[in-house]
Design a protein around this motif. Structure first.
Motif, PDB file in Angstrom:
ATOM      1  N   SER A 194       0.839  -1.190   0.000  1.00 25.20           N
ATOM      2  CA  SER A 194       0.000   0.000   0.000  1.00 25.20           C
ATOM      3  C   SER A 194       0.881   1.249   0.000  1.00 25.20           C
ATOM      4  O   SER A 194       2.029   1.226   0.458  1.00 25.20           O
ATOM      5  N   SER A 195       0.323   2.345  -0.481  1.00 25.45           N
ATOM      6  CA  SER A 195       1.089   3.591  -0.567  1.00 25.45           C
ATOM      7  C   SER A 195       1.500   4.102   0.811  1.00 25.45           C
ATOM      8  O   SER A 195       2.512   4.793   0.944  1.00 25.45           O
ATOM      9  N   ASP A 196       0.717   3.771   1.841  1.00 25.59           N
ATOM     10  CA  ASP A 196       1.025   4.245   3.199  1.00 25.59           C
ATOM     11  C   ASP A 196       1.760   3.199   4.027  1.00 25.59           C
ATOM     12  O   ASP A 196       1.865   3.327   5.249  1.00 25.59           O
ATOM     13  N   ALA A 197       2.281   2.147   3.381  1.00 23.01           N
ATOM     14  CA  ALA A 197       2.978   1.080   4.090  1.00 23.01           C
ATOM     15  C   ALA A 197       4.411   1.488   4.427  1.00 23.01           C
ATOM     16  O   ALA A 197       4.925   2.511   3.958  1.00 23.01           O
ATOM     17  N   ARG A 198       5.077   0.665   5.230  1.00 17.94           N
ATOM     18  CA  ARG A 198       6.501   0.854   5.522  1.00 17.94           C
ATOM     19  C   ARG A 198       7.317   0.191   4.413  1.00 17.94           C
ATOM     20  O   ARG A 198       7.043  -0.932   4.013  1.00 17.94           O
ATOM     21  N   PHE A 199       8.348   0.877   3.979  1.00 17.12           N
ATOM     22  CA  PHE A 199       9.233   0.362   2.935  1.00 17.12           C
ATOM     23  C   PHE A 199      10.664   0.274   3.447  1.00 17.12           C
ATOM     24  O   PHE A 199      11.613   0.539   2.713  1.00 17.12           O
ATOM     25  N   GLY A 200      10.817  -0.099   4.708  1.00 15.62           N
ATOM     26  CA  GLY A 200      12.146  -0.229   5.285  1.00 15.62           C
ATOM     27  C   GLY A 200      12.664   1.076   5.858  1.00 15.62           C
ATOM     28  O   GLY A 200      11.907   2.026   6.100  1.00 15.62           O
ATOM     29  N   GLU A 201      13.985   1.139   6.053  1.00 17.20           N
ATOM     30  CA  GLU A 201      14.645   2.315   6.601  1.00 17.20           C
ATOM     31  C   GLU A 201      15.842   2.688   5.745  1.00 17.20           C
ATOM     32  O   GLU A 201      16.416   1.842   5.047  1.00 17.20           O
ATOM     33  N   THR A 202      16.227   3.956   5.800  1.00 14.47           N
ATOM     34  CA  THR A 202      17.418   4.401   5.066  1.00 14.47           C
ATOM     35  C   THR A 202      18.657   3.774   5.696  1.00 14.47           C
ATOM     36  O   THR A 202      18.827   3.794   6.917  1.00 14.47           O
ATOM     37  N   GLU A 203      19.515   3.206   4.842  1.00 18.30           N
ATOM     38  CA  GLU A 203      20.728   2.566   5.349  1.00 18.30           C
ATOM     39  C   GLU A 203      21.982   3.008   4.609  1.00 18.30           C
ATOM     40  O   GLU A 203      23.079   2.561   4.946  1.00 18.30           O
ATOM     41  N   ASP A 204      21.847   3.882   3.629  1.00 21.44           N
ATOM     42  CA  ASP A 204      23.016   4.386   2.920  1.00 21.44           C
ATOM     43  C   ASP A 204      23.712   5.406   3.819  1.00 21.44           C
ATOM     44  O   ASP A 204      23.163   6.477   4.094  1.00 21.44           O
ATOM     45  N   PRO A 205      24.941   5.129   4.277  1.00 22.99           N
ATOM     46  CA  PRO A 205      25.619   6.056   5.200  1.00 22.99           C
ATOM     47  C   PRO A 205      25.920   7.414   4.587  1.00 22.99           C
ATOM     48  O   PRO A 205      26.116   8.387   5.312  1.00 22.99           O
ATOM     49  N   GLU A 206      25.934   7.492   3.238  1.00 19.90           N
ATOM     50  CA  GLU A 206      26.184   8.779   2.590  1.00 19.90           C
ATOM     51  C   GLU A 206      24.984   9.711   2.696  1.00 19.90           C
ATOM     52  O   GLU A 206      25.103  10.905   2.437  1.00 19.90           O
ATOM     53  N   LEU A 207      23.850   9.167   3.082  1.00 15.39           N
ATOM     54  CA  LEU A 207      22.645   9.991   3.176  1.00 15.39           C
ATOM     55  C   LEU A 207      22.526  10.643   4.554  1.00 15.39           C
ATOM     56  O   LEU A 207      22.633  11.864   4.692  1.00 15.39           O
ATOM     57  N   PHE A 208      22.313   9.819   5.583  1.00 15.15           N
ATOM     58  CA  PHE A 208      22.093  10.351   6.934  1.00 15.15           C
ATOM     59  C   PHE A 208      23.070   9.786   7.953  1.00 15.15           C
ATOM     60  O   PHE A 208      22.788   9.794   9.146  1.00 15.15           O
ATOM     61  N   GLY A 209      24.204   9.268   7.488  1.00 17.60           N
ATOM     62  CA  GLY A 209      25.161   8.687   8.415  1.00 17.60           C
ATOM     63  C   GLY A 209      24.589   7.450   9.088  1.00 17.60           C
ATOM     64  O   GLY A 209      24.081   6.544   8.427  1.00 17.60           O
ATOM     65  N   ASP A 210      24.641   7.423  10.431  1.00 19.38           N
ATOM     66  CA  ASP A 210      24.144   6.272  11.186  1.00 19.38           C
ATOM     67  C   ASP A 210      22.653   6.361  11.497  1.00 19.38           C
ATOM     68  O   ASP A 210      22.083   5.418  12.057  1.00 19.38           O
ATOM     69  N   VAL A 211      22.018   7.475  11.170  1.00 16.27           N
ATOM     70  CA  VAL A 211      20.598   7.648  11.486  1.00 16.27           C
ATOM     71  C   VAL A 211      19.746   6.852  10.495  1.00 16.27           C
ATOM     72  O   VAL A 211      19.951   6.934   9.281  1.00 16.27           O
TER      73      VAL A 211
END
Length: 554
Positions: A258-275
């Protein structure tokens, strides 16, 4: 005795498995509740708006106001006439860049984000190596006509009815399936990689999600899936028969959520580091604009004025049969349920202005364009039929080519610029009248968004040509706001649709409308029709003659 013992052991195993599943479900629900509680303490949602011409990031706060934005364009590739490609890696790097820039501009850290949402150009097809994380070919853009002959062959073989009944779409190179089929059949080594299980296919949203999650999540949403020619919009699943027809195995396609579902979390360190930021709120750009325009009831319609224009009408929880060049689409998915829409696709609209500016060099910036429009208050019989990549609804002529019609010795650049502007409005009238006829629902107002909607001359001419009010949104980025609303609802940033709707802005009056500033999605200006009926119909008749001078020669 032994048989009874075996049955008892089997029953115990079933009960144990059921208990484990129940426990896993409870743990997942508890996790969701914890995430919702955490989201309620966050301040912002970050939207990635990936369009045909570029990528934009919007930072939106709890009041619905845009706190910061950043954007950049990407290169357009035209390897042959009618072929259009993008570099998917460039698009991903741009997405990371604008996300970081938007946060930096507002002085906000990623730990303050409740969610990252994604809205995207639809149909554009990406095929990549799951091991290297690199595309095996440049992305084939929705505008690209390289598979026109292939689609014509399938139509001649009698496949259009099956495709239409299952997917709601026409058999046309516009949609993704034929593009993936072309790559699998023409990219050197693609067949071998497919046999070895090394390939993944997706539209731009699923490509971005896969990269953002470090390759952990290969998923798309209902709206993007419904634009591929492979997704059964009634059963809500990939259709094995159509996958076989196009030679695109379902195994390489993304999971549909669904469009409002969860699609995981950001894991690329170049984006938000460890967040790690939850990805929630994924939807194709046109449907996102329908949601962002708050067209939540059947019969409500909007036009998104981008590179092309999509005119969408909400038709409720059951699809309405489409004819006359319309297509059926899934408007959005929420909580596992879908809403349907009818769509009229216009292949070229805002891109006509870009062509007049960049290819013909008739103006340098928007101020100069406005001066030219002021010099030519009427088109003097000059019409642009912008069939640069064929014509969409209601004509659906992929082989049509652009033409300037009606020029005389007195024609100047101001008339050509006006013809380009007016061609957008005429095509939207074509689309609106078709939607009314097929849906059986009269259109009382058209809601407008997208970059070209900022042009007051276009919006007034659109109202005049339609003979209906045109309500322009308070901000142009309604696709991003639609994804923000869905993502915010999905993670608990807002508790209800009513609360999210209450974030729309208001303000003072301008030209008979409400200036919504940069807050929410409140109507910026309502344009009322002013043109005399005789003049309106004379102009539109000239447009129809111009179009048929082009398609009549095919």
């Amino acid at each position: 005795m032994a048989e009874q013992q075996a049955k008892a052991e089997q029953q115990a195993m079933v009960e144990q498995q059921a208990k484990a599943e129940q426990q896993a479900k409870a743990e997942q629900q508890a996790k969701v509740e914890r995430e919702r509680e955490l989201a309620s303490t966050k301040i912002y949602i970050l939207a990635i708006d990936q369009s045909t011409s570029g990528t934009k990031a919007l930072l939106v706060d709890r009041s619905g106001a845009v706190a910061a934005r950043s954007s950049c364009e990407h290169k357009q590739y035209y390897p042959r006439p009618g072929w259009v490609e993008h570099d998917a890696l460039e698009i991903y790097e741009n997405a990371k860049r604008v996300a970081r820039e938007a946060l930096a501009s507002a002085g906000v850290g990623p730990e303050r984000l409740a969610a990252l949402t994604v809205t995207n150009q639809r149909e554009t097809a990406v095929l990549w190596d799951r091991t290297t994380g690199r595309p095996v070919h440049r992305a084939i853009v929705w505008q690209c006509q390289r598979t026109a002959e292939y689609c014509a062959e399938l139509r001649e073989a009698g496949w259009e009815q099956a495709v239409r009944e299952k997917t709601g779409l026409l058999l046309d190179p516009y949609f993704s399936a034929a593009k993936w089929s072309w790559m699998l059949g023409n990219v050197p080594g693609a067949g071998e990689k497919l046999a070895a299980g090394e390939l993944l296919a997706g539209t731009i949203d699923s490509w971005l999600i896969w990269k953002l999650t470090g390759g952990r999540v290969h998923a798309t949403d209902n709206t993007n899936a419904s634009r591929t020619s492979l997704y059964n919009i009634h059963k809500l699943e990939w259709d094995e028969e159509l996958c076989g027809l196009f030679g695109v195995p379902a195994a390489i396609l993304p999971e549909v959520r669904s469009s409002d579902a969860r699609f995981g979390e950001t894991e690329d360190p170049e984006l938000f580091g460890d967040v790690r930021v939850p990805i929630c709120g994924v939807i194709g750009d046109s449907q996102a604009a329908l949601f962002g325009n708050r067209c939540w009831s059947p019969g409500m319609a909007k036009a998104t004025y981008g590179t092309g224009t999509s005119v969408l009408m909400n038709v409720g929880d059951r699809p309405i049969a489409a004819g006359g060049g319309l297509v059926q689409v899934i408007a959005w998915g929420r909580g596992g349920k879908v809403t349907y829409a009818l769509e009229a696709v216009i292949r070229t609209s805002g891109d006509s202005l870009k062509w007049v500016r960049d290819n013909l060099g008739l103006f340098a910036d928007m101020d100069e364009m406005q001066r030219l429009l002021d010099r030519a208050p009427a088109n003097e019989g000059v019409y642009l039929v912008p069939a640069f990549v064929g014509l969409g609804a209601p004509y659906w002529q992929p082989d049509a080519r652009a033409a300037l019609v009606g020029m005389n010795r007195g024609t100047g650049r101001e008339h050509i610029v006006r013809a380009a502007i007016e061609s957008i409005a005429y095509q939207v009238r074509d689309a609106a009248e078709l939607l009314e006829a097929e849906a059986g629902i009269p259109l009382t107002e058209l809601r407008a968004d997208g970059g070209a909607s900022a042009n007051a001359v276009l919006m007034q001419f659109q109202a005049d040509t339609l003979g209906r009010p045109v309500a322009k949104a308070g901000i142009a980025e309604l696709s991003a706001m639609g994804a923000v609303y869905l993502g915010g609802l999905g993670v608990g940033f807002w508790g209800s649709l009513e609360e999210a709707a209450g974030r729309a802005g208001g303000g003072g009056s301008e030209d008979g409308g409400t200036d919504g500033g940069d807050t929410g999605t409140g109507t910026g200006t309502v344009y009322e029709p002013r043109m005399a009926q005789v003049e309106k119909e004379k102009n539109y008749a000239g447009w129809k003659r111009a179009v048929f001078s082009v398609i009549g020669a095919l």
